[in-house]
Scaffold this motif. Structure first.
Motif, PDB file in Angstrom:
ATOM      1  N   LEU A  31      45.458   5.338  34.863  1.00 37.74           N
ATOM      2  CA  LEU A  31      45.417   6.417  35.847  1.00 37.74           C
ATOM      3  C   LEU A  31      46.595   7.336  35.551  1.00 37.74           C
ATOM      4  O   LEU A  31      47.754   6.920  35.667  1.00 37.74           O
ATOM      5  N   ILE A  32      46.306   8.568  35.144  1.00 38.35           N
ATOM      6  CA  ILE A  32      47.379   9.488  34.723  1.00 38.35           C
ATOM      7  C   ILE A  32      47.589  10.547  35.797  1.00 38.35           C
ATOM      8  O   ILE A  32      46.646  11.223  36.209  1.00 38.35           O
ATOM      9  N   GLU A  33      48.832  10.668  36.249  1.00 38.33           N
ATOM     10  CA  GLU A  33      49.171  11.600  37.320  1.00 38.33           C
ATOM     11  C   GLU A  33      50.208  12.608  36.820  1.00 38.33           C
ATOM     12  O   GLU A  33      51.186  12.230  36.180  1.00 38.33           O
ATOM     13  N   ARG A  34      49.975  13.862  37.135  1.00 40.04           N
ATOM     14  CA  ARG A  34      50.883  14.922  36.681  1.00 40.04           C
ATOM     15  C   ARG A  34      52.224  14.881  37.418  1.00 40.04           C
ATOM     16  O   ARG A  34      53.272  15.118  36.859  1.00 40.04           O
ATOM     17  N   GLY A  35      52.188  14.588  38.716  1.00 38.74           N
ATOM     18  CA  GLY A  35      53.418  14.589  39.514  1.00 38.74           C
ATOM     19  C   GLY A  35      54.244  13.339  39.294  1.00 38.74           C
ATOM     20  O   GLY A  35      53.782  12.374  38.681  1.00 38.74           O
ATOM     21  N   PRO A  36      55.460  13.330  39.827  1.00 39.87           N
ATOM     22  CA  PRO A  36      56.314  12.148  39.655  1.00 39.87           C
ATOM     23  C   PRO A  36      55.799  10.926  40.412  1.00 39.87           C
ATOM     24  O   PRO A  36      56.173   9.808  40.098  1.00 39.87           O
ATOM     25  N   LEU A 123      49.261   2.857  36.078  1.00 42.39           N
ATOM     26  CA  LEU A 123      49.559   4.198  36.602  1.00 42.39           C
ATOM     27  C   LEU A 123      50.655   4.829  35.762  1.00 42.39           C
ATOM     28  O   LEU A 123      51.736   4.250  35.605  1.00 42.39           O
ATOM     29  N   ILE A 124      50.380   6.006  35.231  1.00 40.44           N
ATOM     30  CA  ILE A 124      51.380   6.733  34.444  1.00 40.44           C
ATOM     31  C   ILE A 124      51.633   8.061  35.126  1.00 40.44           C
ATOM     32  O   ILE A 124      50.725   8.885  35.239  1.00 40.44           O
ATOM     33  N   CYS A 125      52.848   8.273  35.594  1.00 42.87           N
ATOM     34  CA  CYS A 125      53.179   9.501  36.323  1.00 42.87           C
ATOM     35  C   CYS A 125      53.940  10.474  35.428  1.00 42.87           C
ATOM     36  O   CYS A 125      54.284  10.152  34.293  1.00 42.87           O
ATOM     37  N   SER A 126      54.196  11.657  35.983  1.00 41.56           N
ATOM     38  CA  SER A 126      54.945  12.705  35.268  1.00 41.56           C
ATOM     39  C   SER A 126      54.333  13.000  33.903  1.00 41.56           C
ATOM     40  O   SER A 126      55.044  13.255  32.935  1.00 41.56           O
ATOM     41  N   THR A 127      53.038  12.915  33.832  1.00 40.07           N
ATOM     42  CA  THR A 127      52.351  13.115  32.551  1.00 40.07           C
ATOM     43  C   THR A 127      51.145  14.034  32.777  1.00 40.07           C
ATOM     44  O   THR A 127      50.294  13.726  33.613  1.00 40.07           O
ATOM     45  N   VAL A 143      41.965  11.541  25.859  1.00 38.99           N
ATOM     46  CA  VAL A 143      42.725  12.712  26.337  1.00 38.99           C
ATOM     47  C   VAL A 143      43.961  12.921  25.472  1.00 38.99           C
ATOM     48  O   VAL A 143      44.435  12.011  24.787  1.00 38.99           O
ATOM     49  N   VAL A 144      44.467  14.140  25.549  1.00 33.40           N
ATOM     50  CA  VAL A 144      45.753  14.476  24.952  1.00 33.40           C
ATOM     51  C   VAL A 144      46.703  14.750  26.106  1.00 33.40           C
ATOM     52  O   VAL A 144      46.333  15.450  27.056  1.00 33.40           O
ATOM     53  N   THR A 145      47.894  14.188  26.059  1.00 35.12           N
ATOM     54  CA  THR A 145      48.875  14.435  27.115  1.00 35.12           C
ATOM     55  C   THR A 145      50.057  15.215  26.552  1.00 35.12           C
ATOM     56  O   THR A 145      50.146  15.448  25.342  1.00 35.12           O
ATOM     57  N   ASP A 146      50.955  15.576  27.457  1.00 30.95           N
ATOM     58  CA  ASP A 146      52.122  16.349  27.028  1.00 30.95           C
ATOM     59  C   ASP A 146      53.269  15.452  26.566  1.00 30.95           C
ATOM     60  O   ASP A 146      54.393  15.916  26.403  1.00 30.95           O
TER      61      ASP A 146
ATOM     62  N   ARG B 179      65.293  12.344  26.166  1.00 34.37           N
ATOM     63  CA  ARG B 179      64.033  12.580  25.451  1.00 34.37           C
ATOM     64  C   ARG B 179      62.849  12.109  26.301  1.00 34.37           C
ATOM     65  O   ARG B 179      63.004  11.201  27.140  1.00 34.37           O
ATOM     66  N   ARG B 180      61.714  12.719  26.115  1.00 37.95           N
ATOM     67  CA  ARG B 180      60.513  12.358  26.871  1.00 37.95           C
ATOM     68  C   ARG B 180      59.939  11.072  26.283  1.00 37.95           C
ATOM     69  O   ARG B 180      59.749  10.967  25.059  1.00 37.95           O
ATOM     70  N   ALA B 181      59.679  10.133  27.143  1.00 40.60           N
ATOM     71  CA  ALA B 181      59.159   8.845  26.670  1.00 40.60           C
ATOM     72  C   ALA B 181      57.774   9.035  26.085  1.00 40.60           C
ATOM     73  O   ALA B 181      56.938   9.739  26.663  1.00 40.60           O
ATOM     74  N   PRO B 182      57.503   8.414  24.944  1.00 38.48           N
ATOM     75  CA  PRO B 182      56.149   8.537  24.372  1.00 38.48           C
ATOM     76  C   PRO B 182      55.134   7.794  25.237  1.00 38.48           C
ATOM     77  O   PRO B 182      55.481   6.854  25.961  1.00 38.48           O
ATOM     78  N   LEU B 183      53.877   8.218  25.154  1.00 36.69           N
ATOM     79  CA  LEU B 183      52.826   7.610  25.979  1.00 36.69           C
ATOM     80  C   LEU B 183      52.710   6.117  25.702  1.00 36.69           C
ATOM     81  O   LEU B 183      52.550   5.306  26.612  1.00 36.69           O
ATOM     82  N   ARG B 184      52.815   5.739  24.421  1.00 35.17           N
ATOM     83  CA  ARG B 184      52.704   4.314  24.068  1.00 35.17           C
ATOM     84  C   ARG B 184      53.837   3.519  24.707  1.00 35.17           C
ATOM     85  O   ARG B 184      53.677   2.361  25.068  1.00 35.17           O
ATOM     86  N   GLY B 185      54.995   4.144  24.800  1.00 38.32           N
ATOM     87  CA  GLY B 185      56.130   3.461  25.437  1.00 38.32           C
ATOM     88  C   GLY B 185      55.832   3.164  26.895  1.00 38.32           C
ATOM     89  O   GLY B 185      56.173   2.099  27.417  1.00 38.32           O
TER      90      GLY B 185
END
Lengths: 433, 268
Positions: A31-36, A123-127, A143-146, B179-185
């Protein structure tokens, strides 16, 4: 092999419900969330109708971060100096299983996402998801993330990235953009002591009030609202975009005007502004629904324009939760059958069609246009309030006029043609009947 | 070993605890300061250049694991949480950190936290480890041979340092962007060692629970027949400085002389 089974983009109510269902089905879901944190960028100020939660979190009311349970619901029709209110109260709505509630979405969304995490979702935030990946067949494959090394592959992507979904656009699931399909929601959150709110709105404890208003937006078509939280109230407007642009009015000026209305000023007086926010709302109903599924992708929540703005019914979070839940179920089903093409994901549309999500939208398909029409917005409030004023005015020594006479005289004075009144009445009956 | 200290704290400008004691941070708004992030970035740069193992440490409850997960995702090699309630006194926190950093060559810290702490933890850590300290660094140059740094002093002055031995370094947030943590991290399953200290203390240590108040000092009433005279006496306005001297002494004797002078002049 994809990295995970499903990627859910956006940890709002739709995304979290999708993730809960998938994780419980044993699927590997991110689950990818843009906010913190989930809910951090939310500006919602409405009522959550949580019936769909019964299926996901039994006795959710024991733990959900609710501000007040809505036990009193008012519809107010107003002009600059008059207001006619239909007020309903039910104490049954203040007890389990409840009907509707006010909530701060940063609390509510975070709570719902916690359930997804507890079920096993990652859950992955700030992404921020910046785009979609496609396989050799052109099917969505991730997907591609930042983030650095920010690509992630999955069998299905569920886009719950809100109104104006960039993923849906990239995939070509939206039709031609029409500003008339959207309203701008603007809201002020005003702090007041709890006892003051209780006294002004006539409630006690955690009972709350939902006031929907028509005729309060000047020359701009739209509506207004007031919702009570424990020690704040949300006051705001929804404004039709083309009219707002044409009138060249500032939304905050229109809120100030609403707050100064004689029927509203005593309710909001002394409130300290804690927050001002604005957000687009997809309000055109079924006529603006995008294609809900593509190869490897589903849309849910606001991204799917599943928001019901039908005058007396203003609902969004319940549609988001339900569409998320059904998207999760359909994705799990498609992965099990090893077919995540449009055909494999057809279970999503089937579930939406079989339940309130699309049944309500179909039934109320004429309602948004009717409610936001010029007559309903500008003529009928004057007509209704004038009729009420004449009915309750005592003109002694003149005798009381009959209601039919008042209605006929006021209709003529306001300038409503009989055939338009009949046409709108019929449209209303078809929509709401 | 390269150590990094991370303080888990509420990042809102006015968390509930301000002025009312060290309330548990709201997990949604909790994290580390920009200074702590800079400390982690410098540790990563040092490791990238000179090698070594980065150990990120925080002292706090289980919810504080979030900052360690982020540190691991960004590139830290190991993470340790010393299990204590939020709001432990600085000296206790420093002792906990020093226990983990016994073998560390460099310990990186941020020079402030969002909850307006005293900023004393880095100094206490250095004292507990018995190693040097370089606090309030505004510019850093990490090299294979060592670390060069510019330290902020009072009055806008700066001190240039060459750090070659074991040291605790506290850095300002502007020195580096993490640095921005990589997605895999972020997707990797983090392993966090939890250390339970032998010495247990109450969460709300009275000495740390109060907002900062300078200690009152008793003064004799100022002399003077008019209010203006009394203000002049009180503030010493217009008076020439009666003390001050330049001496050349070795460091221990200089420290002794400073202390005796401060006592003579009534400052301590």
């Amino acid at each position: 092999m994809p990295d995970v089974d499903v990627i859910v983009v956006g940890a709002g109510p739709a995304g979290s419900c999708a993730a809960i269902v998938l994780a419980r089905a044993g699927k590997k879901v991110v689950l990818i969330e843009r906010g913190p944190f989930p809910g951090s960028k939310n500006m919602y100020g409405g009522v959550v109708y949580p019936r769909i939660l019964d299926q996901l979190i039994p006795e959710w009311w024991l733990e959900a971060p609710i501000q007040r349970w809505v036990t009193r619901r008012s519809t107010m029709i107003m002009t600059d100096t008059k207001a006619l209110t239909i007020d309903f109260r039910s104490q049954a709505w203040g007890a389990p299983p409840y009907n509707g509630a006010t909530a701060y979405r940063p609390d509510f969304d975070a709570w719902l996402a916690d359930h997804a995490v507890a079920a096993g979702a990652e859950l992955i935030c700030s992404t921020t998801v910046t785009g979609l990946l496609h396989d050799a067949n052109g099917h969505v494959s991730g997907v591609v993330t930042d983030r650095p090394d920010g690509e992630l592959t999955a069998s299905v992507v569920i886009a719950c990235d809100g109104v104006n979904s960039f993923l849906a656009k990239q995939e070509g699931l939206y039709g031609e953009f029409d500003a008339a399909n959207y309203t701008l929601g603007v809201k002020e959150t005003l702090a007041l002591p709890k006892d003051v709110i209780d006294e002004r709105f006539g409630v006690r404890g955690t009972d709350g009030v939902d006031i929907e208003i028509i005729g309060c937006t000047g020359g701009v078509n739209g509506g207004g609202f007031i919702y009570t939280n424990l020690d704040t109230i949300a006051v705001g407007l929804v404004l039709k975009l083309p009219k707002l642009a044409a009138q060249k009015q500032r939304p905050e000026q229109l809120i100030a005007r609403l707050k100064a209305h004689p029927a509203i000023a005593p309710l909001v007086e002394g409130g300290e502004i804690k927050e001002y926010s604005a957000h687009l709302i997809p309000e055109a109903g079924i006529s603006m629904l995008p294609t809900l599924a593509g190869n490897g992708i589903l849309l849910a929540g606001d991204a799917a324009a599943l928001c019901l703005a039908a005058g007396i019914w203003l609902e969004g979070v319940n549609f988001a939760m339900a569409s998320g839940m059904y998207a999760g179920q359909a994705a799990a089903e498609a992965i099990r059958s090893k077919d995540t093409s449009v055909a494999g994901l057809a279970g999503y549309q089937r579930r939406l069609e079989a339940t309130f999500v699309l049944k309500d939208h179909r039934k109320l398909r004429r309602a948004p246009e009717l409610v936001l029409s010029d007559r309903v917005q500008h003529l009928y409030p004057e007509f209704a309030t004038s009729v009420a004023e004449r009915m309750f005015r005592v003109d002694n020594p003149e005798p009381k006029p009959g209601v039919r006479k008042i209605v006929a005289q006021e209709r003529k004075r306001v300038g409503i043609r009989r055939r338009d009144l009949a046409k709108d009445g019929l449209a209303g009956l078809r929509s709401f009947g | 070993m390269i150590g990094v200290c991370l303080k888990w704290v509420d990042r809102r400008p006015e968390p509930a605890g301000v002025g009312g004691g060290p309330d548990q941070p709201d997990e949604r708004f909790a994290g580390v300061s920009a200074a702590d992030q800079a400390a982690l970035e410098w540790a990563l740069r040092q490791r990238d250049l000179a090698g070594g193992e980065i150990v990120a440490v925080t002292v706090g409850p289980a919810a504080a694991d979030a900052v360690l997960r982020d540190a691991l995702a960004a590139g830290a090699d190991r993470a340790v949480r010393v299990d204590r309630p939020f709001g432990a006194p600085s000296r206790t926190v420093a002792d906990d950190l020093a226990t983990v950093f016994a073998e560390a060559t460099t310990v990186w810290c941020g020079d402030y936290s969002f909850d307006r702490g005293t900023g004393s933890v880095p100094a206490f850590v250095a004292a507990a480890l018995g190693i040097g300290q370089a606090l309030g660094l505004v510019a850093i140059d990490v090299d294979v041979a060592g670390i060069g740094a510019l330290r902020r002093l009072d009055g806008g002055r700066r001190e240039r340092l060459a750090i070659t031995g074991r040291a605790v370094l506290s850095v300002e947030g502007g020195t580096a962007l993490l640095r921005r943590a990589p997605l895999r991290g972020l997707l990797a399953k983090p392993v966090i060692d939890v250390v339970v200290p032998a010495q247990r203390i109450d969460a709300a240590h009275p000495a740390d629970a109060r907002p900062f108040r300078p200690r009152p000092r008793a003064f004799a009433p100022p002399a003077g027949s008019t209010a203006l005279d009394r203000i002049r006496t009180l503030t010493a306005a217009g008076a020439t400085v009666a003390h001050g001297e330049t001496v050349t002494l070795d460091p221990p004797a200089a420290a002794e002389r400073i202390l005796s002078a401060l006592r003579e002049w009534g400052y301590i």
